[in-house]
Design an enzyme around this catalytic site. Structure first.
Site, PDB file in Angstrom:
ATOM      1  N   HIS A   1       0.857  -1.190   0.000  1.00  0.00           N
ATOM      2  CA  HIS A   1       0.000   0.000   0.000  1.00  0.00           C
ATOM      3  C   HIS A   1       0.894   1.241   0.000  1.00  0.00           C
ATOM      4  O   HIS A   1       1.892   1.287   0.734  1.00  0.00           O
ATOM      5  CB  HIS A   1      -0.914  -0.004   1.214  1.00  0.00           C
ATOM      6  CG  HIS A   1      -2.047   0.969   1.124  1.00  0.00           C
ATOM      7  ND1 HIS A   1      -1.882   2.317   1.382  1.00  0.00           N
ATOM      8  CD2 HIS A   1      -3.341   0.801   0.805  1.00  0.00           C
ATOM      9  CE1 HIS A   1      -3.057   2.929   1.222  1.00  0.00           C
ATOM     10  NE2 HIS A   1      -3.955   2.035   0.869  1.00  0.00           N
TER      11      HIS A   1
ATOM     12  N   LYS B   1     -17.187  -2.900   7.332  1.00  0.00           N
ATOM     13  CA  LYS B   1     -17.504  -2.104   8.518  1.00  0.00           C
ATOM     14  C   LYS B   1     -19.004  -2.116   8.783  1.00  0.00           C
ATOM     15  O   LYS B   1     -19.447  -2.128   9.930  1.00  0.00           O
ATOM     16  CB  LYS B   1     -17.041  -0.654   8.305  1.00  0.00           C
ATOM     17  CG  LYS B   1     -15.540  -0.490   8.070  1.00  0.00           C
ATOM     18  CD  LYS B   1     -15.238   0.942   7.658  1.00  0.00           C
ATOM     19  CE  LYS B   1     -13.802   1.082   7.180  1.00  0.00           C
ATOM     20  NZ  LYS B   1     -13.537   2.425   6.633  1.00  0.00           N
TER      21      LYS B   1
END
Length: 450
Positions: free
Chosen positions: A1, A447
């Site tokens: 990342h 989430k």
């Protein structure tokens, strides 16, 4: 990342240690083993004395450089190598079909690289038109540096003389057009061709923003108009070698370089654009109000929004006026789309192909981006006099919905059905090769729903 907390210095040291450890499994002389041990000791010492974490936040430019460093040590060679592995496996499994193939079993380029670094604006106010242009300039410099190194090395390797073997007329024509006039290479058309190729690549790199060419070219040459021209020149070398007892010389480097040119072009990786649907709605609310078309666009029902957006897509005039004042957000969003059009013209259509809409919840979220593309020249449309008032348009960026939350995922099929029920949308999808991408997210849905 690209925003990884662990520093590249740490990753580089670990990479070197892994390489040295693997080397110790090879048969080494006592001297080589001692040298390996000394280097291993040095890299371990470097590792434990290097700060592990960053103490300052990365800029977008830092993120771009971090990502490009991985291309240099992996993708530029490994992706062409992957094609070789697949081609070899197909040849082994289907030898008759491979023998009958007119292209010697060469696979069509089906793997392309993509990146969102410098183009993903959703939640990142630091991404703008400038960062997109910087990302493509750095990507282009990275791949052109690689091509220049490989062409230079290839020129050293292909020392074939016409005193010993012939060449194709196409190869000879490239050699004759080379800026190389050295008397020492009059009988070496491959080298002369590659010297000319290097000169054209160097000119291309400068035209696309490179400022430092490591090896100066022999003489001036015109830049390549696009990456396909470069690939075609490499194909001339391949064909000439194949036809003149040089097939064994293709595999070591030339085949990899030609394959890389097909995968990476002059842009290296497609830059994906992304923004939240909420931003698009605010921008169009302002544009429509300033143009005196609709004062309260955000308050309209979904059906009213769709009708208004379709009507505006069919009108030749633009909502934006250079003589009116707009908010910073609207100016920035329009500048980004204009930059996308310039980038495509500069680096090729593959440089930017996709526009991803975060938080897609309605059909109007998709139509809004089509209208914004029309405002910036990325969608060119007009109504015809055909029955049904047919819609004819050219669209440069595919509009891709991102369904991420659990409610959005549940509504995704209905939204796409409603979109494809519109003749205008069907026409655009047909011109995209009857292909429409849909992005299913994972971050928010995890989430939201576990």
């Amino acid at each position: 990342h690209p925003t990884e907390v662990q520093r590249k210095s740490i990753l580089d040291a670990e990479h070197q240690i892994a390489h040295l450890l693997a080397e110790r499994d090879l048969p080494l002389t006592p001297k080589e083993r001692a040298s390996n041990g000394a280097l291993l000791h040095a890299h371990v010492a470097t590792l434990w004395q290097t700060r592990m974490l960053r103490y300052s936040k990365l800029t977008v430019a830092d993120e771009i450089e971090n990502a490009l460093s991985w291309y240099r040590i992996t993708f530029l060679r490994e992706l062409p190598g992957l094609y070789d592995d697949i081609e070899n496996e197909i040849a082994a499994q289907f030898p008759q079909r491979h023998a009958q193939a007119t292209n010697h079993g060469e696979l069509a380029p089906f793997v392309q690289m993509g990146s969102w670094i410098g183009g993903d604006r959703d939640g990142n106010p630091n991404v703008n038109a400038g960062t997109m242009q910087h990302a493509l300039a750095r990507q282009s410099t990275t791949i052109l540096d690689f091509y220049l190194e490989e062409v230079h090395a290839l020129g050293a390797e292909l020392s074939i003389s016409t005193l010993l073997v012939g060449v194709s007329p196409e190869l000879q024509a490239l050699a004759d057009s080379s800026p190389d006039s050295s008397a020492h290479r009059t009988d070496e058309p491959y080298r002369r061709t590659l010297i000319g190729t290097y000169a054209r690549l160097a000119a291309t790199a400068r035209a696309l923003g490179a400022t430092n060419i490591l090896r100066k070219e022999v003489g001036p040459a015109a830049p390549y108009a696009n990456a396909l021209e470069f690939t075609c020149d490499l194909q001339v070398l391949v064909d000439s070698l194949m036809g003149h007892h040089g097939a064994a010389l293709i595999k070591p480097r030339l085949a990899m370089l030609k394959r890389a040119s097909e995968i990476f072009g002059f842009h290296l990786a497609t830059l994906d654009m992304r923004q939240s649907s909420d931003v698009h709605e605010r921008v169009l609310t302002e544009l429509l109000a300033r143009a005196k078309v609709e004062g309260l666009y955000a308050d309209l029902s979904e059906a009213q929004k769709v009708d208004l957006l379709l009507a505006e897509l069919g009108k030749p005039r633009l909502l934006y006026s250079p003589y009116l004042h707009y908010s910073d957000e609207t100016n920035s969003e329009l500048a980004i789309l204009r930059a996308a059009r310039e980038i495509r013209q500069r680096y090729g259509a593959r440089a930017i192909r996709n526009y991803i809409i975060s938080h897609t919840e309605t059909v109007s979220d998709l139509l809004e981006v089509l209208l914004l593309q029309k405002e910036t020249g990325l969608l060119r449309a007009e109504w015809t006099d055909a029955p049904g008032n047919a819609f004819d348009a050219e669209l440069e960026l595919m509009v891709i919905p991102l369904f991420e939350t659990i409610p959005d995922l549940r509504c995704a099929a209905r939204i796409m059905q409603d979109l494809m029920a519109l003749p205008q949308a069907r026409q655009l999808i047909a011109k995209q090769g009857h292909l429409q991408e849909v992005m299913l997210g994972y971050s928010d849905s995890n989430k939201d729903g576990g």
